[in-house]
Structures are given as structure tokens and as C-alpha cells.
Design an enzyme around this catalytic site. Structure first.
Site, PDB file in Angstrom:
ATOM      1  N   ARG A 188      47.081  41.164  28.887  1.00  0.00           N
ATOM      2  CA  ARG A 188      46.933  41.931  30.137  1.00  0.00           C
ATOM      3  C   ARG A 188      47.776  41.346  31.262  1.00  0.00           C
ATOM      4  O   ARG A 188      47.396  41.321  32.415  1.00  0.00           O
ATOM      5  CB  ARG A 188      45.455  42.058  30.553  1.00  0.00           C
ATOM      6  CG  ARG A 188      44.561  42.711  29.488  1.00  0.00           C
ATOM      7  CD  ARG A 188      45.079  44.102  29.093  1.00  0.00           C
ATOM      8  NE  ARG A 188      44.215  44.787  28.125  1.00  0.00           N
ATOM      9  CZ  ARG A 188      44.485  44.885  26.814  1.00  0.00           C
ATOM     10  NH1 ARG A 188      45.570  44.333  26.307  1.00  0.00           N
ATOM     11  NH2 ARG A 188      43.671  45.559  26.023  1.00  0.00           N
ATOM     12  N   ALA A 234      46.208  40.609  35.043  1.00  0.00           N
ATOM     13  CA  ALA A 234      44.813  40.133  34.962  1.00  0.00           C
ATOM     14  C   ALA A 234      44.643  38.726  35.525  1.00  0.00           C
ATOM     15  O   ALA A 234      43.632  38.079  35.276  1.00  0.00           O
ATOM     16  CB  ALA A 234      44.328  40.187  33.515  1.00  0.00           C
ATOM     17  N   LEU A 250      45.112  34.667  36.444  1.00  0.00           N
ATOM     18  CA  LEU A 250      45.319  33.398  35.738  1.00  0.00           C
ATOM     19  C   LEU A 250      45.049  33.573  34.247  1.00  0.00           C
ATOM     20  O   LEU A 250      44.083  34.241  33.860  1.00  0.00           O
ATOM     21  CB  LEU A 250      44.337  32.364  36.310  1.00  0.00           C
ATOM     22  CG  LEU A 250      44.333  30.971  35.676  1.00  0.00           C
ATOM     23  CD1 LEU A 250      45.623  30.226  36.008  1.00  0.00           C
ATOM     24  CD2 LEU A 250      43.129  30.174  36.179  1.00  0.00           C
ATOM     25  N   LEU A 255      43.274  32.682  31.512  1.00  0.00           N
ATOM     26  CA  LEU A 255      42.022  31.935  31.373  1.00  0.00           C
ATOM     27  C   LEU A 255      41.954  31.192  30.049  1.00  0.00           C
ATOM     28  O   LEU A 255      41.303  30.144  29.940  1.00  0.00           O
ATOM     29  CB  LEU A 255      40.829  32.897  31.510  1.00  0.00           C
ATOM     30  CG  LEU A 255      40.677  33.549  32.900  1.00  0.00           C
ATOM     31  CD1 LEU A 255      39.607  34.627  32.858  1.00  0.00           C
ATOM     32  CD2 LEU A 255      40.345  32.517  33.963  1.00  0.00           C
ATOM     33  N   GLY A 258      44.456  36.386  40.194  1.00  0.00           N
ATOM     34  CA  GLY A 258      45.843  36.030  40.475  1.00  0.00           C
ATOM     35  C   GLY A 258      46.769  37.233  40.468  1.00  0.00           C
ATOM     36  O   GLY A 258      47.852  37.196  41.054  1.00  0.00           O
ATOM     37  N   GLU A 288      46.837  38.267  43.880  1.00  0.00           N
ATOM     38  CA  GLU A 288      47.675  37.329  44.645  1.00  0.00           C
ATOM     39  C   GLU A 288      49.154  37.666  44.446  1.00  0.00           C
ATOM     40  O   GLU A 288      49.950  37.629  45.394  1.00  0.00           O
ATOM     41  CB  GLU A 288      47.366  35.893  44.191  1.00  0.00           C
ATOM     42  CG  GLU A 288      45.924  35.516  44.508  1.00  0.00           C
ATOM     43  CD  GLU A 288      45.484  34.167  43.969  1.00  0.00           C
ATOM     44  OE1 GLU A 288      45.772  33.873  42.789  1.00  0.00           O
ATOM     45  OE2 GLU A 288      44.839  33.417  44.721  1.00  0.00           O
ATOM     46  N   GLU A 339      37.080  35.497  40.665  1.00  0.00           N
ATOM     47  CA  GLU A 339      37.058  34.034  40.478  1.00  0.00           C
ATOM     48  C   GLU A 339      35.635  33.483  40.494  1.00  0.00           C
ATOM     49  O   GLU A 339      35.271  32.640  39.668  1.00  0.00           O
ATOM     50  CB  GLU A 339      37.899  33.338  41.563  1.00  0.00           C
ATOM     51  CG  GLU A 339      39.403  33.403  41.325  1.00  0.00           C
ATOM     52  CD  GLU A 339      40.063  34.701  41.754  1.00  0.00           C
ATOM     53  OE1 GLU A 339      39.354  35.685  42.037  1.00  0.00           O
ATOM     54  OE2 GLU A 339      41.305  34.733  41.800  1.00  0.00           O
ATOM     55  N   ARG A 359      33.924  33.621  37.382  1.00  0.00           N
ATOM     56  CA  ARG A 359      34.443  32.747  36.317  1.00  0.00           C
ATOM     57  C   ARG A 359      34.213  31.274  36.659  1.00  0.00           C
ATOM     58  O   ARG A 359      34.805  30.386  36.046  1.00  0.00           O
ATOM     59  CB  ARG A 359      35.952  32.955  36.122  1.00  0.00           C
ATOM     60  CG  ARG A 359      36.397  34.392  36.045  1.00  0.00           C
ATOM     61  CD  ARG A 359      36.294  34.988  34.667  1.00  0.00           C
ATOM     62  NE  ARG A 359      36.695  36.385  34.699  1.00  0.00           N
ATOM     63  CZ  ARG A 359      35.855  37.420  34.577  1.00  0.00           C
ATOM     64  NH1 ARG A 359      34.569  37.216  34.372  1.00  0.00           N
ATOM     65  NH2 ARG A 359      36.303  38.657  34.639  1.00  0.00           N
ATOM     66  N   GLY A 367      43.423  30.385  43.704  1.00  0.00           N
ATOM     67  CA  GLY A 367      44.340  29.248  43.811  1.00  0.00           C
ATOM     68  C   GLY A 367      45.785  29.683  43.913  1.00  0.00           C
ATOM     69  O   GLY A 367      46.690  28.861  43.994  1.00  0.00           O
TER      70      GLY A 367
HETATM   71  C1  1HE Z   1      43.125  37.575  29.075  1.00  0.00           C
HETATM   72  C2  1HE Z   1      42.958  37.726  30.458  1.00  0.00           C
HETATM   73  C3  1HE Z   1      43.164  36.584  31.264  1.00  0.00           C
HETATM   74  C4  1HE Z   1      42.567  39.606  29.525  1.00  0.00           C
HETATM   75  N1  1HE Z   1      43.508  35.435  30.658  1.00  0.00           N
HETATM   76  N2  1HE Z   1      43.466  36.395  28.526  1.00  0.00           N
HETATM   77  N3  1HE Z   1      41.123  37.091  35.656  1.00  0.00           N
HETATM   78  C5  1HE Z   1      40.030  37.731  35.250  1.00  0.00           C
HETATM   79  O1  1HE Z   1      38.912  37.247  35.329  1.00  0.00           O
HETATM   80  C6  1HE Z   1      40.230  39.073  34.607  1.00  0.00           C
HETATM   81  C7  1HE Z   1      39.930  38.983  33.141  1.00  0.00           C
HETATM   82  N4  1HE Z   1      40.284  40.195  32.408  1.00  0.00           N
HETATM   83  C8  1HE Z   1      39.561  41.337  32.493  1.00  0.00           C
HETATM   84  O2  1HE Z   1      38.620  41.475  33.246  1.00  0.00           O
HETATM   85  C9  1HE Z   1      39.976  42.449  31.575  1.00  0.00           C
HETATM   86  O3  1HE Z   1      40.726  41.897  30.508  1.00  0.00           O
HETATM   87  C10 1HE Z   1      40.839  43.557  32.266  1.00  0.00           C
HETATM   88  C11 1HE Z   1      39.946  44.366  33.208  1.00  0.00           C
HETATM   89  C12 1HE Z   1      42.000  42.955  33.017  1.00  0.00           C
HETATM   90  C13 1HE Z   1      41.428  44.483  31.178  1.00  0.00           C
HETATM   91  O4  1HE Z   1      40.412  44.994  30.348  1.00  0.00           O
HETATM   92  P1  1HE Z   1      40.787  45.605  28.906  1.00  0.00           P
HETATM   93  O5  1HE Z   1      39.508  46.179  28.363  1.00  0.00           O
HETATM   94  O6  1HE Z   1      41.969  46.486  29.022  1.00  0.00           O
HETATM   95  O7  1HE Z   1      41.276  44.378  28.006  1.00  0.00           O
HETATM   96  P2  1HE Z   1      40.409  43.208  27.311  1.00  0.00           P
HETATM   97  O8  1HE Z   1      39.895  43.693  26.009  1.00  0.00           O
HETATM   98  O9  1HE Z   1      39.405  42.636  28.251  1.00  0.00           O
HETATM   99  O10 1HE Z   1      41.525  42.099  27.097  1.00  0.00           O
HETATM  100  C14 1HE Z   1      42.537  42.233  26.097  1.00  0.00           C
HETATM  101  C15 1HE Z   1      42.958  40.840  25.705  1.00  0.00           C
HETATM  102  O11 1HE Z   1      43.566  40.201  26.821  1.00  0.00           O
HETATM  103  C16 1HE Z   1      41.761  39.982  25.321  1.00  0.00           C
HETATM  104  O12 1HE Z   1      42.172  39.100  24.290  1.00  0.00           O
HETATM  105  P3  1HE Z   1      41.832  39.424  22.746  1.00  0.00           P
HETATM  106  O13 1HE Z   1      42.298  38.181  22.041  1.00  0.00           O
HETATM  107  O14 1HE Z   1      40.348  39.683  22.675  1.00  0.00           O
HETATM  108  O15 1HE Z   1      42.651  40.644  22.394  1.00  0.00           O
HETATM  109  C17 1HE Z   1      41.492  39.208  26.560  1.00  0.00           C
HETATM  110  O16 1HE Z   1      40.849  37.978  26.331  1.00  0.00           O
HETATM  111  C18 1HE Z   1      42.894  38.993  27.089  1.00  0.00           C
HETATM  112  N5  1HE Z   1      42.867  38.748  28.531  1.00  0.00           N
HETATM  113  N6  1HE Z   1      42.607  39.009  30.709  1.00  0.00           N
HETATM  114  C19 1HE Z   1      43.658  35.363  29.328  1.00  0.00           C
HETATM  115  N7  1HE Z   1      43.052  36.633  32.596  1.00  0.00           N
HETATM  116  C20 1HE Z   1      45.881  30.591  40.388  1.00  0.00           C
HETATM  117  S1  1HE Z   1      44.236  30.821  40.332  1.00  0.00           S
HETATM  118  C21 1HE Z   1      43.957  32.463  39.998  1.00  0.00           C
HETATM  119  C22 1HE Z   1      42.533  32.602  39.524  1.00  0.00           C
HETATM  120  C23 1HE Z   1      42.316  33.859  38.742  1.00  0.00           C
HETATM  121  O17 1HE Z   1      43.176  34.663  38.546  1.00  0.00           O
HETATM  122  S2  1HE Z   1      40.727  34.045  38.171  1.00  0.00           S
HETATM  123  C24 1HE Z   1      40.675  35.667  37.542  1.00  0.00           C
HETATM  124  C25 1HE Z   1      41.159  35.735  36.131  1.00  0.00           C
END
Ligand code: 1HE
Length: 258
Positions: A26, A62, A64, A66, A111, A114, A134, A137, A142
Site C-alpha cells: 500500500r 499507507a 510508515l 510498519l 506518514g 505527512e 499513529e 499503533r 514522526g
Molecule cells: C502495510 C502497511 C504499512 C498496509 N506498513 N505494510 N499506517 C497505518 O497504520 C495504516 C496501515 N494500513 C491500513 O490501514 C490499510 O492497509 C489501508 C487502509 C492502507 C489499505 O487497506 P487494504 O484493505 O487495501 O489493504 P490491506 O489488506 O490492509 O494491506 C495489504 C497489504 O499491505 C498487507 O500485507 P499482506 O502481507 O497481508 O498482503 C498489509 O500488511 C500491507 N500494509 N499498510 C506495512 N503501513 C515517520 S512516522 C509515520 C508514522 C505512521 O505512518 S503510523 C501509520 C502507519
């Protein structure tokens, strides 16, 4: 044209279209990708007068990565350094001197928000939604959200957004300034490129002043800001396109404002 394995760069005339290309994750951003973003915006491709930034697949970004974050088990100092890489990279976007137009769709979260906030103009399609998950989680922003997102929507609303775990749809995002134009599903990139061509017609020095000075001047006191504005205006005034730009208006050849 390839700069980084997760970044596709394609030239559309003077518009460099950059696509974060990790749809299977994503378009979440790992450490290597954030450095790639910084390097790209620090040294724009030859001939690029405007950037368009988008994400491949059904989401913009999506945030950082994670999975990497969990795997690396970063110490506080390591995470602080990593956040500083994000700040550096997004500063290259915001203050690099080349306009950046975000083409948003799907998730613009964490992020990813951001990243979007470092774009100067944001076109969003109807699938777009904004969130800062964030808190959910057990981490904190950041990549510059406290500064860039806080300045767009206000600190109080950002606090509420994070505590109450709110997601804003595209209409709400538009009301709050998170995007500047809403287009139909799938049309954000096309519209962003068209706008990019329009922006590329401006004198480069005017665009430089618009993207590098307004946010900075907003951080200054009134006295300092007005002084800085007069300096910037004086520099832009010395540009080679000024006489032609004014002549167009005075000879009534300029496009009418409406
Ligand atoms: C990821 C990530 C990720 C998806 N890091 N792998 N960001 C978040 O907390 C957002 C996390 N993601 C989501 O809430 C959802 O994935 C979405 C709403 C963005 C998209 O949903 P969807 O249904 O289209 O996809 P999915 O089934 O949730 O994800 C598909 C794959 O992408 C899945 O991996 P798979 O191995 O099961 O296929 C997910 O794990 C992977 N994936 N998002 C890693 N973020 C500098 S500090 C900044 C701090 C932050 O950004 S914190 C917020 C992080």
C-alpha cells in the site's frame, strides 16, 4: 527513468510524474524509500519544472512501513534519526523550489498524510480518505505531521483527530484544506498533470518564490515577514520573464481572470 526501485519517474514534457510504487504494501514507506524521495526532490530530473506525486494501486500511501519498523526494533535514538530522514526528505519537497502537486486517492494516512502535506497543491479523487492512526499503533507522528498537518488543520483539530481516531472523507478533507480540489474516482492523476502543465507556464522565479517563501514567511513575525516578502519580491522582479509578463497584460493579450 528510474531513480529508486520504489519510485517511478516519467516525464510529461516539463512535468515529472513520480509514482511511489509499492502497491503490495500500500505504498508504505521504508527507510530506503524515504531517502530515495529526498534525493529525487533534492535534484529534480533535467527539464522538470513541476512535480506530480502519486501512488500506484488503490491507495496513495499507507504511511510508515510498519513491517520494517516492527522487524528493526529501533531504539529511540534510531527512530529519532529515521524521523529526521523523513523531515529532510519532505523538506526537499516543500522547499526544494519546484512545485509539487499531489494526486491523491484511497488511503492518505499516517506518514502518507505527512507526504501529502509536503505537496504544495493536492488534487484528490472521491475515494480519498485521511487519517492519522499513529495513536492506534502505539506510536506517534514522526514525518512532520505536527508541523505540516497541524498548520493546515490546526493543532487542536489534529489532537482531536488522533485521540478520537477520526477518518476524514474527501469532502471533509477539502473543507479543512487537506486537499484543494476534488475530482471523480480515478481522475486525480490526469487533472494533476494538466494543472502541472499550467503551473509550468509561470516564470520559474515566481514559482520558486511561491513554494519556498510563503510557508516560511508565515513562520515569521509581521515585521520580519513583510521585510522578507519585499526581498523576495525584489528578487523575482529581477527575473528575465518580468517584462514579457507585464507586457502581455498591458497589451491586453493576457488571459482574463474570472
Ligand atoms: C502495510 C502497511 C504499512 C498496509 N506498513 N505494510 N499506517 C497505518 O497504520 C495504516 C496501515 N494500513 C491500513 O490501514 C490499510 O492497509 C489501508 C487502509 C492502507 C489499505 O487497506 P487494504 O484493505 O487495501 O489493504 P490491506 O489488506 O490492509 O494491506 C495489504 C497489504 O499491505 C498487507 O500485507 P499482506 O502481507 O497481508 O498482503 C498489509 O500488511 C500491507 N500494509 N499498510 C506495512 N503501513 C515517520 S512516522 C509515520 C508514522 C505512521 O505512518 S503510523 C501509520 C502507519
Amino acid at each position: 527513468m528510474a531513480h529508486h526501485k520504489n519510485l517511478i519517474v516519467e516525464m510529461h514534457g516539463p512535468v515529472a510524474v513520480v509514482t511511489v510504487n509499492r502497491p503490495e504494501r500500500r505504498n508504505s514507506i521504508d527507510e530506503d524509500t524515504v531517502v530515495g524521495i529526498g534525493r529525487l526532490f533534492e535534484a529534480p530530473p533535467k527539464g522538470a519544472k513541476v512535480f506530480v506525486l502519486t501512488g500506484s494501486g488503490s491507495h496513495f500511501c499507507a504511511g510508515l512501513d510498519l513491517e520494517e519498523h516492527a522487524r528493526l526494533k529501533r531504539t529511540p535514538a534510531e527512530f529519532m534519526r529515521m524521523c529526521q530522514k523523513w523531515h529532510w526528505a519532505f523538506d526537499q519537497m516543500q522547499f526544494g523550489g519546484t512545485p509539487v502537486i499531489g494526486a491523491l486517492h484511497g488511503a492518505v494516512v499516517g506518514g502518507g498524510m505527512e507526504l501529502a502535506a509536503a505537496c504544495h497543491t493536492r488534487i484528490a479523487d472521491r475515494t480519498t480518505f485521511f487519517a492519522l492512526p499513529e495513536g492506534q499503533r502505539a506510536i506517534f507522528t514522526g514525518g512532520g505531521a505536527t508541523v505540516r498537518v497541524g498548520r493546515i488543520i490546526g493543532a487542536s483539530r489534529m489532537v482531536d483527530m488522533m485521540l478520537a481516531a477520526r477518518t476524514f472523507d474527501v469532502e471533509r478533507g477539502y473543507e479543512l484544506g487537506l486537499c484543494h480540489e476534488i475530482v471523480d474516482e480515478g481522475k486525480a492523476l490526469e487533472r494533476a498533470i494538466a494543472l502541472g502543465h499550467q503551473v509550468a507556464e509561470h516564470a520559474p522565479l515566481s514559482n520558486y518564490a511561491i513554494v519556498t517563501s510563503i510557508s516560511r514567511i508565515n513562520d515569521m513575525s509581521t515585521t520580519d515577514g513583510l521585510f522578507a516578502e519585499s526581498l523576495m519580491a525584489a528578487v523575482v522582479q529581477s527575473g528575465p520573464e518580468v517584462a514579457a509578463g507585464l507586457d502581455q497584460f498591458l497589451s491586453k493579450r493576457a488571459k482574463r481572470l474570472k
